[in-house]
Structures are given as structure tokens and as C-alpha cells.
Enzyme design. Structure first.
Site, PDB file in Angstrom:
ATOM      1  N   SER A  24      68.906  30.754 -26.131  1.00 22.41           N
ATOM      2  CA  SER A  24      67.843  30.162 -25.320  1.00 22.41           C
ATOM      3  C   SER A  24      68.218  30.132 -23.843  1.00 22.41           C
ATOM      4  O   SER A  24      67.477  29.611 -23.018  1.00 22.41           O
ATOM      5  CB  SER A  24      67.547  28.742 -25.811  1.00 22.41           C
ATOM      6  OG  SER A  24      68.738  27.977 -25.883  1.00 22.41           O
ATOM      7  N   ASN A 111      72.378  18.561 -30.339  1.00 22.06           N
ATOM      8  CA  ASN A 111      71.079  18.031 -30.767  1.00 22.06           C
ATOM      9  C   ASN A 111      70.655  16.817 -29.939  1.00 22.06           C
ATOM     10  O   ASN A 111      69.509  16.721 -29.513  1.00 22.06           O
ATOM     11  CB  ASN A 111      71.106  17.657 -32.251  1.00 22.06           C
ATOM     12  CG  ASN A 111      71.338  18.870 -33.131  1.00 22.06           C
ATOM     13  OD1 ASN A 111      71.339  20.001 -32.632  1.00 22.06           O
ATOM     14  ND2 ASN A 111      71.557  18.656 -34.419  1.00 22.06           N
ATOM     15  N   THR A 156      21.531  17.661 -15.551  1.00 26.54           N
ATOM     16  CA  THR A 156      21.931  17.475 -16.951  1.00 26.54           C
ATOM     17  C   THR A 156      21.416  18.708 -17.671  1.00 26.54           C
ATOM     18  O   THR A 156      20.358  19.249 -17.293  1.00 26.54           O
ATOM     19  CB  THR A 156      21.331  16.198 -17.581  1.00 26.54           C
ATOM     20  OG1 THR A 156      19.916  16.360 -17.673  1.00 26.54           O
ATOM     21  CG2 THR A 156      21.656  14.937 -16.782  1.00 26.54           C
ATOM     22  N   HIS A 157      22.144  19.185 -18.632  1.00 23.12           N
ATOM     23  CA  HIS A 157      21.806  20.440 -19.328  1.00 23.12           C
ATOM     24  C   HIS A 157      21.691  21.607 -18.345  1.00 23.12           C
ATOM     25  O   HIS A 157      20.951  22.558 -18.585  1.00 23.12           O
ATOM     26  CB  HIS A 157      20.501  20.310 -20.116  1.00 23.12           C
ATOM     27  CG  HIS A 157      20.419  19.071 -20.955  1.00 23.12           C
ATOM     28  ND1 HIS A 157      20.804  19.037 -22.286  1.00 23.12           N
ATOM     29  CD2 HIS A 157      20.035  17.805 -20.639  1.00 23.12           C
ATOM     30  CE1 HIS A 157      20.623  17.809 -22.753  1.00 23.12           C
ATOM     31  NE2 HIS A 157      20.167  17.034 -21.762  1.00 23.12           N
ATOM     32  N   SER A 278      36.670  43.358  -4.148  1.00 26.29           N
ATOM     33  CA  SER A 278      36.598  44.293  -5.277  1.00 26.29           C
ATOM     34  C   SER A 278      37.109  45.649  -4.820  1.00 26.29           C
ATOM     35  O   SER A 278      36.922  46.033  -3.669  1.00 26.29           O
ATOM     36  CB  SER A 278      35.147  44.402  -5.745  1.00 26.29           C
ATOM     37  OG  SER A 278      34.921  45.658  -6.363  1.00 26.29           O
ATOM     38  N   LYS A 284      31.598  42.946  -2.274  1.00 23.41           N
ATOM     39  CA  LYS A 284      31.966  41.797  -3.091  1.00 23.41           C
ATOM     40  C   LYS A 284      32.946  40.841  -2.421  1.00 23.41           C
ATOM     41  O   LYS A 284      33.875  41.242  -1.756  1.00 23.41           O
ATOM     42  CB  LYS A 284      32.604  42.260  -4.414  1.00 23.41           C
ATOM     43  CG  LYS A 284      31.662  42.818  -5.443  1.00 23.41           C
ATOM     44  CD  LYS A 284      30.550  41.868  -5.881  1.00 23.41           C
ATOM     45  CE  LYS A 284      31.060  40.714  -6.736  1.00 23.41           C
ATOM     46  NZ  LYS A 284      31.537  41.174  -8.048  1.00 23.41           N
ATOM     47  N   ASN A 286      34.900  37.581  -4.123  1.00 24.77           N
ATOM     48  CA  ASN A 286      35.022  36.941  -5.435  1.00 24.77           C
ATOM     49  C   ASN A 286      35.817  35.639  -5.389  1.00 24.77           C
ATOM     50  O   ASN A 286      36.772  35.524  -4.632  1.00 24.77           O
ATOM     51  CB  ASN A 286      35.698  37.899  -6.417  1.00 24.77           C
ATOM     52  CG  ASN A 286      34.863  39.140  -6.685  1.00 24.77           C
ATOM     53  OD1 ASN A 286      33.628  39.080  -6.650  1.00 24.77           O
ATOM     54  ND2 ASN A 286      35.518  40.249  -6.924  1.00 24.77           N
ATOM     55  N   GLU A 291      38.521  30.870 -10.629  1.00 24.74           N
ATOM     56  CA  GLU A 291      38.454  31.562 -11.926  1.00 24.74           C
ATOM     57  C   GLU A 291      39.809  31.525 -12.626  1.00 24.74           C
ATOM     58  O   GLU A 291      39.896  31.329 -13.840  1.00 24.74           O
ATOM     59  CB  GLU A 291      38.032  33.021 -11.743  1.00 24.74           C
ATOM     60  CG  GLU A 291      36.581  33.196 -11.342  1.00 24.74           C
ATOM     61  CD  GLU A 291      36.277  34.664 -11.065  1.00 24.74           C
ATOM     62  OE1 GLU A 291      35.647  35.303 -11.911  1.00 24.74           O
ATOM     63  OE2 GLU A 291      36.677  35.178 -10.005  1.00 24.74           O
ATOM     64  N   TYR A 318      67.040  17.503 -36.766  1.00 25.29           N
ATOM     65  CA  TYR A 318      66.876  18.651 -35.871  1.00 25.29           C
ATOM     66  C   TYR A 318      66.675  19.938 -36.664  1.00 25.29           C
ATOM     67  O   TYR A 318      67.320  20.172 -37.682  1.00 25.29           O
ATOM     68  CB  TYR A 318      68.100  18.799 -34.946  1.00 25.29           C
ATOM     69  CG  TYR A 318      67.985  20.014 -34.043  1.00 25.29           C
ATOM     70  CD1 TYR A 318      67.257  19.956 -32.862  1.00 25.29           C
ATOM     71  CD2 TYR A 318      68.552  21.235 -34.404  1.00 25.29           C
ATOM     72  CE1 TYR A 318      67.105  21.073 -32.055  1.00 25.29           C
ATOM     73  CE2 TYR A 318      68.415  22.359 -33.605  1.00 25.29           C
ATOM     74  CZ  TYR A 318      67.682  22.275 -32.425  1.00 25.29           C
ATOM     75  OH  TYR A 318      67.536  23.383 -31.637  1.00 25.29           O
ATOM     76  N   GLN A 323      63.545  24.535 -30.630  1.00 26.34           N
ATOM     77  CA  GLN A 323      63.896  25.250 -29.402  1.00 26.34           C
ATOM     78  C   GLN A 323      62.640  25.856 -28.764  1.00 26.34           C
ATOM     79  O   GLN A 323      62.619  26.148 -27.578  1.00 26.34           O
ATOM     80  CB  GLN A 323      64.919  26.348 -29.734  1.00 26.34           C
ATOM     81  CG  GLN A 323      65.328  27.218 -28.576  1.00 26.34           C
ATOM     82  CD  GLN A 323      66.573  28.026 -28.894  1.00 26.34           C
ATOM     83  OE1 GLN A 323      67.664  27.473 -29.016  1.00 26.34           O
ATOM     84  NE2 GLN A 323      66.426  29.315 -29.065  1.00 26.34           N
ATOM     85  N   LYS A 326      60.575  24.461 -25.360  1.00 24.76           N
ATOM     86  CA  LYS A 326      60.897  24.563 -23.942  1.00 24.76           C
ATOM     87  C   LYS A 326      60.022  25.518 -23.152  1.00 24.76           C
ATOM     88  O   LYS A 326      59.538  25.183 -22.070  1.00 24.76           O
ATOM     89  CB  LYS A 326      62.367  24.931 -23.770  1.00 24.76           C
ATOM     90  CG  LYS A 326      63.244  23.692 -23.770  1.00 24.76           C
ATOM     91  CD  LYS A 326      64.695  24.046 -23.903  1.00 24.76           C
ATOM     92  CE  LYS A 326      65.369  23.285 -25.004  1.00 24.76           C
ATOM     93  NZ  LYS A 326      64.696  23.193 -26.302  1.00 24.76           N
TER      94      LYS A 326
HETATM   95  N1  ARG Z   1      68.977  25.547 -27.718  1.00 14.77           N
HETATM   96  C1  ARG Z   1      68.800  24.492 -28.620  1.00 14.77           C
HETATM   97  C2  ARG Z   1      67.411  23.888 -28.476  1.00 14.77           C
HETATM   98  O1  ARG Z   1      66.809  24.132 -27.497  1.00 14.77           O
HETATM   99  C3  ARG Z   1      69.816  23.422 -28.352  1.00 14.77           C
HETATM  100  C4  ARG Z   1      70.188  22.623 -29.542  1.00 14.77           C
HETATM  101  C5  ARG Z   1      70.879  23.485 -30.503  1.00 14.77           C
HETATM  102  N2  ARG Z   1      71.420  22.761 -31.575  1.00 14.77           N
HETATM  103  C6  ARG Z   1      71.931  23.378 -32.644  1.00 14.77           C
HETATM  104  N3  ARG Z   1      72.400  22.634 -33.561  1.00 14.77           N
HETATM  105  N4  ARG Z   1      71.894  24.673 -32.755  1.00 14.77           N
HETATM  106  O2  ARG Z   1      66.915  23.214 -29.338  1.00 14.77           O
END
Ligand code: ARG
Length: 462
Positions: A24, A111, A156-157, A278, A284, A286, A291, A318, A323, A326
Site C-alpha cells: 500500500s 493494525n 418548483t418542478h 470547443s 462555444k 462552455n 459541470e 482487522y 486497506q 485509504k
Molecule cells: N497497509 C495496511 C492497511 O492499510 C496496514 C495494516 C496492515 N496490517 C497487517 N496486519 N497486515 O490496512
């Protein structure tokens, strides 16, 4: 080769594909400052409790400070061969102080560490979002103030309904953002809970001073159940939900900016600097910015639905599935911050065409409700008045006229009590002026709300 913080019980190196899929670091790197902040507090506490020596703690603290500075300046940035940010910080510490650096992980698991880092991140980003909401609110209030008495049709509407003040319409969005602000603010009490000490899931065997760590890191309280603490992502979901509602509000405002800048409405013009062209149609201009805000609302909802779905079947405690929280979190945070910033600037680049707006209030019988109210003033029930005015509208439609273009004689034919004072009830400007009830669209009422908004924004700032 990926550097891991495990391996003792393995007889083979992990396959390259495992590292690629499992790691990660490419996204949780942005938690580095929080990871180090947490490690510093943990390290100080370990020393105070006599679990590690003061000397060991001081050398680790110095090294953690160095790692922080290196990461601040983009050092270690090419270094993607760690599994995650926790591993990167720990291994960098060991590189600096030798194997004593491994003591940093005493009584701690990744964890509870990742729960801590994510909470610290959310706490900061919520505050940043709150400040950005205020900036956007200010832009709305100042636009309302400079267009205080501009008349427009209220819908309204999406059918013309009654005349309102443009400032009243704009201030509706101020109210939405005010609720968003409070929603984020209230979420902080659930974010601000300190999970360290929960370790992997069962709590640590060491005599950790959890309150001390909570104090050092500015948490209100410590978590009360180690299994919940490492498997709770409600605070991330809160953020994603709050971000979704906020985006929904920005999206509705965006939709109106798009609609109103069309030739069909012609209510406003967005400056050239905040418009786009455009590649094929030379004429144009825009409204890409609103948007895009409207479009990005989809990704905010997606992040919320994604994590809700990820979490729904997870057994305690956990699981690596978590993961996945994130990227959704970072993406929603970045999206709302950017959209608030763009909307705040965009509102300063909008000029309203007050003549077109006013003209739109004069066609379509927008004062019909006021005419019924007038009849109620003459002692007729509202339902009867409604019926009479309906018939008068039909007469007007047939002659392609507006209500104020009917003669007094024609009106009297529907009810003898109608007199020439009726015309004051058929002028859009006057019908708005009659609605100074608190929360209404009367200019005094709106002015009061604008003043109250400015006061609140000042106190929130102070
Ligand atoms: N990269 C992991 C997460 O975002 C960190 C925790 C990992 N814990 C483990 N026991 N592998 O959740």
C-alpha cells in the site's frame, strides 16, 4: 525486493506479484507525518513506563525527527520497495540507529498503528474541509449581498412559481453548507479516539500508558475495546458520507450555474477566465467547471458505496480488505477540497443579468398566489380564492395577457370585492416585499440572514 516487517516463519521469499498486489506504500505514503507523530508519542510513553531505556528513546526520537525531515523534503520518495508506510518508517529507523530501532514496535501492531494514522489524517482533513466550506460560504454571502434586491423567478418542478430575490436563492446554498460544516464538526468527536494499545486485536501485554499517548496526540479519549478499535472504519465512512452530501450540494449549485448560463435561461455570464471553449465550434463558451464539480459528485458517492460494501461482510477484527479504505478516503478528501476551492473562485466570476432575471418574473402568472392571498384578505376562504384566480388565469392566458393586464371590470366579474388596490398585489417587486417574514424572501428578511451569516462566519473564524 520488497522489505517486509515479517518473514520469520516463511521459507520462501514472497512472489513479486504478491508484493505488487499487497503493498500500500504507493498511496499510504501520504500518512507519513502521522505515522511518525504516532511513533514519537509511543516511543516517549515506552520510555516513561520504563519499557525501553531513556537513552534508546532519545536516539530513536532524534532519528524519527530526521526521517520526518527527509520525507518532508521528498527524500525516500523513490523508495517504493517497502510494503507500507509503517514498514518504511520502521526500516528507516533501524537503518539510522541499528536494531534498537525495532523496539519502536513494542506493544504495537500495524493494525492499531494504521487506525491511529488514519484517525490523525481524518482529524486534520476534516478541519481543512471546514475552513474551505467557510471560504465558499463567504463567496456565496458576498454574491448574495451584491445582488440583494435582484428579482428572479423561483421554481418548483422547474416551472416558474413565485418571484423571489436572487439573494434568497443564493443564501439557500449558504444554509446547505452551514449544515455540512456542522456535520463535519460533529464527526470529529468520533474521530478523536485513540486506538494505540489495542495492538493486533487483543490489547498489549505491556503496561502501556494509553492516556499519556492520547494526551500527547491531542485525542479526547481512548478506545474501550481493542477488537473494535482495530476494525472500526466508521469514522472514514462518516467522512465519505459527509463529503457526499457536501458534493451533492455543490452539484446542485453547479447544475443551476450550468442551466442559468445557457441561452435558454440567460440569467448569468461566467467570465472567460473561468470558462472553456470547443475544439470544433468556434462560438462555444462552455461551463466546464460547474459541470466537473457536478460530475465529480459521482466519485464521492462511489467512494462511500465502495467502502460500505468492503466493510459489510468483514468478521472481527482487522482484515486486509480494510486497506481499501485509504484510496477512497484520500480521493474524496482531495475532491471536496478542490471542488470547494473551485466553487468559491467561480462564484466571484459570475455576473448576473438582472434585467433578464426580472423580466422572467413578469411572464407566467407568478403573482397568482398573491392574488389569492388578496382575496383571502377580503374574507374569502383560500380554496375559493384559489378557484377564482385559476379562472382569471385562464382568461388571461386566452388573451395572451398577464394578470396585471386585466381590467378592474374584468376582475370584478369574478368577485365584486376586488378593487383597484389589487394591482399592488400583482407587481413582482411588491409581492417579494410582502414576505419579510423570518426565513422569507423579503429584502429585509434576506438582509438579516446575510448579516447573521457574516457574524457567524466571523465568530467561527475568531
Ligand atoms: N497497509 C495496511 C492497511 O492499510 C496496514 C495494516 C496492515 N496490517 C497487517 N496486519 N497486515 O490496512
Amino acid at each position: 525486493m520488497t522489505k517486509n516487517v515479517w518473514g520469520g516463519r516463511f521459507s520462501q521469499e514472497p512472489d513479486a506479484l504478491v508484493n505488487l498486489f499487497n503493498a500500500s506504500i504507493s498511496f499510504d505514503r501520504q500518512l507519513y507525518a502521522y505515522d511518525i507523530e504516532g511513533s514519537v508519542a509511543h516511543c516517549r510513553m515506552l520510555a516513561k513506563q520504563g519499557i525501553i531505556s531513556d537513552e534508546d528513546a532519545s536516539s530513536m526520537l532524534v532519528a524519527l525527527g530526521e526521517i520526518k525531515r527527509e520525507l518532508d523534503h521528498g527524500g525516500l520518495s523513490e523508495n517504493d520497495d517497502y510494503e507500507d508506510i509503517h514498514t518504511l518508517v520502521e526500516k528507516s529507523l533501524v537503518e539510522k540507529v541499528g536494531s534498537l530501532g525495532e523496539k519502536i514496535h513494542t506493544g504495537r501492531s500495524r493494525n492499531d498503528q494504521v487506525a491511529l494514522d488514519t484517525r490523525l489524517y481524518v482529524r486534520d482533513v476534516v478541519q481543512e474541509v471546514m475552513t474551505s466550506i467557510q471560504a465558499c460560504q463567504k463567496a456565496i454571502v458576498s454574491l448574495a449581498e451584491s445582488n440583494l434586491t435582484v428579482l428572479m423567478p423561483g421554481y418548483t418542478h422547474l416551472q416558474r412559481a413565485q418571484p423571489v430575490l436572487l439573494s434568497h436563492h443564493l443564501m439557500a446554498y449558504y444554509e446547505m453548507l452551514k449544515r455540512d460544516y456542522v456535520r463535519f464538526e460533529e464527526s470529529l468527536s468520533r474521530v478523536n479516539v485513540m486506538p494505540l494499545g489495542s495492538a493486533a486485536l487483543a490489547g498489549a501485554t505491556f503496561d502501556l500508558d494509553r492516556e499519556m499517548v492520547a494526551n500527547e496526540l491531542g485525542f479526547d479519549r481512548i478506545s474501550r475495546n481493542s477488537m473494535d478499535a482495530v476494525s472500526d472504519r466508521d469514522f472514514v465512512l462518516d467522512f465519505l458520507y459527509n463529503a457526499s452530501v457536501l458534493m451533492m450540494h455543490l452539484s446542485r449549485l453547479s447544475e443551476e450555474l450550468v442551466l442559468w448560463s445557457s441561452q435558454e435561461f440567460g440569467f448569468l455570464v461566467i467570465s472567460d477566465a473561468f470558462s472553456t471553449g470547443s475544439s470544433i465550434m468556434p462560438q462555444k463558451k462552455n461551463p466546464d467547471l460547474p459541470e466537473l464539480i457536478r460530475g465529480k459528485t459521482g466519485r464521492a458517492y462511489g467512494n462511500l458505496m465502495g467502502l460500505l460494501t468492503t466493510m459489510k461482510g468483514l468478521p472481527l477484527a482487522y482484515n486486509k480488505d480494510m486497506q481499501e479504505d485509504k484510496e477512497a478516503l484520500f480521493d474524496s478528501a482531495q475532491t471536496v477540497l478542490m471542488c470547494l476551492r473551485v466553487m468559491g473562485s467561480l462564484l466571484g466570476e459570475v455576473s448576473f443579468r438582472s434585467d433578464t432575471l426580472k423580466a422572467a418574473t413578469e411572464k407566467g402568472y407568478l403573482v397568482a398566489t398573491d392574488l389569492a392571498d388578496y382575496l383571502v384578505g377580503k374574507g374569502i376562504t383560500f380554496r375559493e380564492a384559489h378557484e377564482i384566480v385559476g379562472k382569471m388565469v385562464v382568461l388571461a392566458i386566452e388573451g395572451n395577457r398577464e394578470l396585471h393586464e386585466l381590467s378592474l371590470e374584468e376582475m370584478k366579474a369574478y368577485n365584486r370585492q376586488i378593487d383597484k388596490d389589487v394591482y399592488a398585489w400583482l407587481d413582482p417587486q411588491l409581492t417579494v416585499g410582502r414576505r419579510n417574514i423570518p426565513g422569507g424572501t423579503g429584502p429585509d428578511a434576506v438582509k438579516n440572514e446575510i448579516e447573521a451569516a457574516k457574524r457567524l462566519l466571523r465568530t467561527e473564524e475568531g
